[in-house]
Motif scaffolding. Structure first.
Motif, mmCIF file in Angstrom:
data_model
loop_
_atom_site.group_PDB
_atom_site.id
_atom_site.type_symbol
_atom_site.label_atom_id
_atom_site.label_comp_id
_atom_site.label_asym_id
_atom_site.label_seq_id
_atom_site.Cartn_x
_atom_site.Cartn_y
_atom_site.Cartn_z
ATOM 1 N N PHE A 250 0.804 -1.223 0.000
ATOM 2 C CA PHE A 250 0.000 0.000 0.000
ATOM 3 C C PHE A 250 0.836 1.272 0.000
ATOM 4 O O PHE A 250 0.300 2.360 -0.223
ATOM 5 C CB PHE A 250 -0.937 0.010 1.218
ATOM 6 N N TRP A 251 2.125 1.165 0.233
ATOM 7 C CA TRP A 251 2.966 2.358 0.298
ATOM 8 C C TRP A 251 2.961 3.090 -1.051
ATOM 9 O O TRP A 251 3.285 2.525 -2.075
ATOM 10 C CB TRP A 251 4.386 1.965 0.677
ATOM 11 N N GLY A 252 2.591 4.366 -1.030
ATOM 12 C CA GLY A 252 2.597 5.173 -2.248
ATOM 13 C C GLY A 252 1.707 4.648 -3.342
ATOM 14 O O GLY A 252 1.994 4.843 -4.535
ATOM 15 N N ILE A 253 0.586 4.013 -2.976
ATOM 16 C CA ILE A 253 -0.256 3.372 -3.986
ATOM 17 C C ILE A 253 -0.950 4.387 -4.889
ATOM 18 O O ILE A 253 -1.414 4.064 -5.982
ATOM 19 C CB ILE A 253 -1.293 2.457 -3.289
ATOM 20 N N SER A 254 -1.014 5.644 -4.469
ATOM 21 C CA SER A 254 -1.658 6.672 -5.294
ATOM 22 C C SER A 254 -0.765 7.158 -6.432
ATOM 23 O O SER A 254 -1.210 7.924 -7.289
ATOM 24 C CB SER A 254 -2.054 7.869 -4.426
ATOM 25 N N HIS A 255 0.496 6.696 -6.453
ATOM 26 C CA HIS A 255 1.417 7.108 -7.522
ATOM 27 C C HIS A 255 1.634 5.944 -8.485
ATOM 28 O O HIS A 255 1.862 4.812 -8.050
ATOM 29 C CB HIS A 255 2.763 7.535 -6.937
ATOM 30 N N PRO A 256 1.566 6.219 -9.781
ATOM 31 C CA PRO A 256 1.216 7.492 -10.418
ATOM 32 C C PRO A 256 -0.298 7.665 -10.492
ATOM 33 O O PRO A 256 -1.042 6.676 -10.475
ATOM 34 C CB PRO A 256 1.829 7.355 -11.807
ATOM 35 N N ASN A 257 -0.717 8.917 -10.596
ATOM 36 C CA ASN A 257 -2.154 9.198 -10.675
ATOM 37 C C ASN A 257 -2.614 9.228 -12.125
ATOM 38 O O ASN A 257 -3.418 10.054 -12.522
ATOM 39 C CB ASN A 257 -2.486 10.517 -9.970
ATOM 40 N N GLU A 258 -2.066 8.281 -12.904
ATOM 41 C CA GLU A 258 -2.384 8.146 -14.320
ATOM 42 C C GLU A 258 -2.646 6.676 -14.635
ATOM 43 O O GLU A 258 -2.271 5.783 -13.866
ATOM 44 C CB GLU A 258 -1.227 8.643 -15.194
ATOM 45 N N LYS B 76 -11.660 12.501 -12.224
ATOM 46 C CA LYS B 76 -12.364 12.179 -10.978
ATOM 47 C C LYS B 76 -12.671 10.679 -10.871
ATOM 48 O O LYS B 76 -13.816 10.257 -10.721
ATOM 49 C CB LYS B 76 -13.652 12.992 -10.877
ATOM 50 N N VAL B 77 -11.605 9.899 -10.944
ATOM 51 C CA VAL B 77 -11.718 8.437 -10.871
ATOM 52 C C VAL B 77 -11.195 7.975 -9.506
ATOM 53 O O VAL B 77 -10.086 8.347 -9.114
ATOM 54 C CB VAL B 77 -10.911 7.768 -12.000
ATOM 55 N N PRO B 78 -11.935 7.154 -8.759
ATOM 56 C CA PRO B 78 -11.460 6.634 -7.461
ATOM 57 C C PRO B 78 -10.446 5.512 -7.636
ATOM 58 O O PRO B 78 -10.650 4.372 -7.214
ATOM 59 C CB PRO B 78 -12.755 6.149 -6.799
ATOM 60 N N TYR B 79 -9.338 5.849 -8.270
ATOM 61 C CA TYR B 79 -8.376 4.818 -8.669
ATOM 62 C C TYR B 79 -7.691 4.165 -7.487
ATOM 63 O O TYR B 79 -7.282 2.997 -7.556
ATOM 64 C CB TYR B 79 -7.341 5.418 -9.631
ATOM 65 N N VAL B 80 -7.525 4.898 -6.374
ATOM 66 C CA VAL B 80 -6.891 4.306 -5.194
ATOM 67 C C VAL B 80 -7.751 3.171 -4.652
ATOM 68 O O VAL B 80 -7.242 2.135 -4.229
ATOM 69 C CB VAL B 80 -6.636 5.377 -4.115
ATOM 70 N N ALA B 81 -9.063 3.343 -4.686
ATOM 71 C CA ALA B 81 -9.955 2.262 -4.249
ATOM 72 C C ALA B 81 -9.808 1.045 -5.148
ATOM 73 O O ALA B 81 -9.749 -0.099 -4.669
ATOM 74 C CB ALA B 81 -11.405 2.760 -4.248
ATOM 75 N N PHE B 82 -9.748 1.271 -6.459
ATOM 76 C CA PHE B 82 -9.554 0.152 -7.383
ATOM 77 C C PHE B 82 -8.231 -0.556 -7.112
ATOM 78 O O PHE B 82 -8.166 -1.785 -7.067
ATOM 79 C CB PHE B 82 -9.589 0.651 -8.832
ATOM 80 N N ARG B 83 -7.157 0.215 -6.948
ATOM 81 C CA ARG B 83 -5.846 -0.391 -6.720
ATOM 82 C C ARG B 83 -5.742 -1.060 -5.358
ATOM 83 O O ARG B 83 -4.895 -1.940 -5.161
ATOM 84 C CB ARG B 83 -4.754 0.676 -6.866
#
Length: 772
Positions: free
Chosen positions: A65-73, A132-139
């Motif tokens: 989960f560390w840095g899971i929001s990267h990259p935001n693409e 506006k995609v909840p990509y962190v939830a998906f990942r």
């Protein structure tokens, strides 16, 4: 896990069976050892395992989960699996070569967080923030499953009775593996696949440990859970079939042992054996198949609207979807209509032009020198064909064409009639040439060769032929060959257009065509009026069989080259990776690559294990028995089961013709980590002597308190030092941790690296970006 191991004595320890100076058996010494073994207190506390399991699990969650929001693409194959989740949420029908379970999980996550599917993940690099995609939830879903996979690996070793250092080593190799981390931080299916595979091994081990309590509630529970895990595995990707082979092989060996009339637990009657066989068939074949069907039922229930997957299905299937173009645009075809005919698979139009076939082809064969009939990818007036009735005097208009009617096709521009005859086609000597002839010939000497049957796919008698929805095969009436085309272009003399020929194999779906439009029908003609039509229904199993055929066919067509494809021989040695994502401004990149040190150690241990087995078999052949009973049993049964899991998840890829990538090795790598933990314990530790004493005493007819349960590691190694195992585990994990840390910037995608730093990470010439 359930293989039969040769029996032997302790690793040349002087216990039962040793000889005194006179050559007599030392029964007095054996009695003393048995008495001492029976009196030794048994420590069964496993708090150290619980603490290690907790720490390993926490570390697994941190690394995933560390840095899971990267990259935001959008990264790599998120363009596919994120898109499929959006289609589910929009109820829009799509097609994919993988079963639906893993994609349904992503859709469920999207539904939980309120995502409406408006973003379709079209391109790598598209911004999640701007859309506006909840990509962190998906990942987070694959990250959760990836973290739990590490825990399951530890539990597999623990349940198998391995020591604390062996459990930590096996779990640590997965915990600190960059490939497992990288694949479980993105919207991809492999985290679900590997987790289900690991759970199937764990559940089967739990089931196998209850073999002395057959048909008990716990026995049934773990049998059914094994089947459920196997179903989730194959319902995610079809390579999940390899887990069935793993478990199935172990079950076959187990059943073979049950059939033995001399088995230690007593012989089974054939009726009892039949119950065992039926129970395993029910739990490991029938129930998994039902679960597999269930996910497809959910798939069909959700996807009720027409979408991008329509073209992969038959017209009957497409008419079960609302808003389908076939329901609104299909027009009944009449005689004397002028139509354009399109090949369903290659999308090429049936085409002709005045140019003729050459007298001789490159291989020396002679053609008819008739007018060329080809496949052309673009709409053109040379694609127009008028439908004529079979009878020359039949001039009746406004008459619908029906299934199995005989017709002629007149090429409008050149005023010639389509014909096939017994002349070899340009590329296929066994297939017939298609050409055209003049009207005089068509209604004269060549009349029979210009007749074609319209055979509608899955058509009923007297069913009307329609545009778009009326998929059909055009069968040459005298010779019964089907009009067919393929993608290999003809030479320059045919302007590199596609070959059209007569295929003697009528059954393949590659013979299917459709009428795209009636060009002679004005836009305002009453026949083009759109009438509201009711959505049709099809039985579930018919839809399921059709989708299965299409999935398997398209899966086998994934043979095109890919810049990052790799062959199976390279995977254990980690010869190359896959570029997932780059950002030029920051010099950041995600490069899918395992931990080289961990992979090389695990691959070396696999070779060592094979060497030990061969050496042991050779020694037994020469009358030298170097292993005690329990060590050999564990080496062949438990470690052998892990090795079997590795082999069945690795070697089948050698016979596959489709595109292959490094991530296909992840389940096999997990199994190699299990083998590594087990073999390090085997090499650096020895079981407590009393267990071999008890075994030898039983063979000698002595009474001993032989354990009636599976021994824990603490019981196995009671009084024995694990110092060697701890040292080996520490050294290996230190090296693995160093490799993990060194390649972290490529796994997490940050920080960006300088040219020098990138070059330092090109260990085996990895094709990294920003190396210049």
């Amino acid at each position: 896990m359930a293989t039969t191991a040769p029996q032997g004595t302790l690793r040349q320890r002087s216990v039962a069976g040793s000889k005194n100076k006179d050559g007599a058996s030392s029964d007095v010494e054996l009695d003393k050892l048995v008495k001492a073994a029976n009196q030794r207190p048994k420590a069964v506390s496993e708090n150290d395992h619980r603490i290690a399991f907790f720490i390993i699990t926490i570390l697994a969650f941190i690394t995933r989960f560390w840095g899971i929001s990267h990259p935001n693409e959008v990264v790599f194959d998120e363009v596919h699996f994120g898109k499929f989740a959006s289609y589910y949420l929009e109820k829009t029908y799509f097609f994919d070569v993988h079963p639906p379970f893993g994609k349904l999980l992503f859709a469920f996550v999207g539904w939980l967080v309120g995502f409406d599917g408006h973003f379709h993940f079209e391109n790598i690099g598209d911004s999640y923030i701007a859309n506006k995609v909840p990509y962190v939830a998906f990942r987070s879903l694959p990250a959760l499953l990836g973290a739990l996979t590490v825990s399951v690996v530890y539990l597999i070793m623990w349940e198998s009775g391995y020591s604390l250092p062996a459990c930590i080593l096996a779990a640590g190799l997965v915990l600190l593996d960059n490939a497992h981390i990288g694949q479980t931080r993105l919207i991809l299916l492999d985290a679900t696949l590997v987790f289900a595979m690991a759970c199937s091994l764990l559940c089967y081990i739990k089931f196998y440990k209850l073999r002395h309590e057959p048909f008990s509630r716990k026995w049934w529970k773990w049998l059914i859970l094994t089947g459920f895990a196997l179903s989730c595995d194959i319902s995610t990707k079809y390579v999940g079939l390899f887990a069935f082979i793993t478990i199935g092989s172990a079950v076959v060996i187990e059943l073979w042992d049950l059939l033995d009339i001399k088995r230690p637990g007593g012989a089974l009657t054939l009726a009892q054996f039949g119950k065992h066989f039926a129970a395993r068939a029910f739990g490991l074949i029938f129930l998994p198949f039902l679960f597999y069907l269930f996910w497809f039922q959910v798939h069909f229930t959700i996807l009720t609207r027409s979408g991008p997957g329509d073209d992969f299905m038959t017209p009957e299937f497409q008419e079960t979807l609302s808003d389908n173009i076939m329901l609104s645009n299909a027009i009944t075809i009449d005689y004397y209509d002028t139509i354009s005919i399109k090949h369903k698979e290659t999308k090429a139009y049936l085409h002709s032009h005045p140019e003729r076939y050459p007298l001789r082809y490159d291989d020396g064969r002679v053609s008819s020198q008739g007018q060329q009939v080809t496949g052309y990818p673009f709409n053109d007036t040379n694609n127009y064909w008028q439908i004529l009735p079979a009878g020359a005097d039949d001039k009746q208009l406004n008459r619908h064409i029906k299934n199995h009617d005989l017709i002629r096709l007149r090429h409008v521009v050149t005023d010639t009639i389509l014909l096939s005859h017994d002349v070899a086609s340009p590329y296929f000597p066994t297939n017939q040439e298609f050409t055209t002839v003049s009207l005089a010939d068509a209604y004269g000497d060549r009349a029979a060769d210009t007749l074609f049957e319209v055979r509608i796919e899955h058509g009923k008698p007297n069913q009307e032929w329609k545009t778009i929805s009326g998929h059909f095969k055009l069968i040459h009436n005298p010779s019964k060959v089907a009009m067919w085309t393929h993608t290999k272009p003809l030479p320059e003399w045919a302007f590199k257009q596609q070959e059209i020929n007569g295929n003697k194999q009528i059954a393949p779906s590659s013979n299917v065509w459709l009428v795209e439009d009636i060009s002679s029908l004005p836009a305002n003609h009453p026949r083009r009026a759109k009438v509201a039509k009711k959505v049709k229904t099809l039985p579930f199993l018919r839809k399921w069989f059709e989708l299965q055929r299409s999935m398997f066919w398209h899966n086998n067509q994934l043979t095109a080259s890919h810049p990052y494809a790799s062959l199976p021989y390279s995977w254990p040695f980690l010869l190359r990776g896959v570029s997932f994502w780059t950002q030029n401004d920051t010099r950041q990149q995600i490069y899918f690559l395992g931990n080289p040190i961990g992979w090389w150690i695990a691959s070396s241990v696999l070779a060592i294990y094979a060497g030990i087995i061969l050496a042991d078999q050779f020694s037994l052949r020469r009358g030298m028995d170097a292993l005690d009973h329990r060590s050999r049993s564990r080496l062949y049964n438990s470690t052998g089961f892990f090795f079997l899991a590795w082999a069945t998840h690795y070697f089948p890829f050698y016979v596959m013709g489709r595109q292959l990538f490094l991530h296909h090795y992840l389940p096999a790598h997990l199994a190699s980590a299990l083998v590594t933990g087990a073999l390090v314990e085997f090499i650096f530790s020895q079981d407590a002597v009393e267990h071999e004493v008890a075994h030898q005493a039983a063979k000698a007819g002595k009474k001993s308190q032989t354990p009636k349960h599976h021994l824990t590691a603490r019981e196995r190694f009671a009084g024995q030092s694990l110092f060697g195992s701890w040292v080996a585990t520490g050294v290996i994990l230190t090296l693995v941790a160093a490799g993990w840390y060194f390649f972290l910037p490529l796994t997490y995608g940050y920080p960006g690296l300088t040219v020098e730093q990138v070059i330092r990470r090109k260990w085996l010439g990895y094709d990294l970006h920003f190396a210049k």
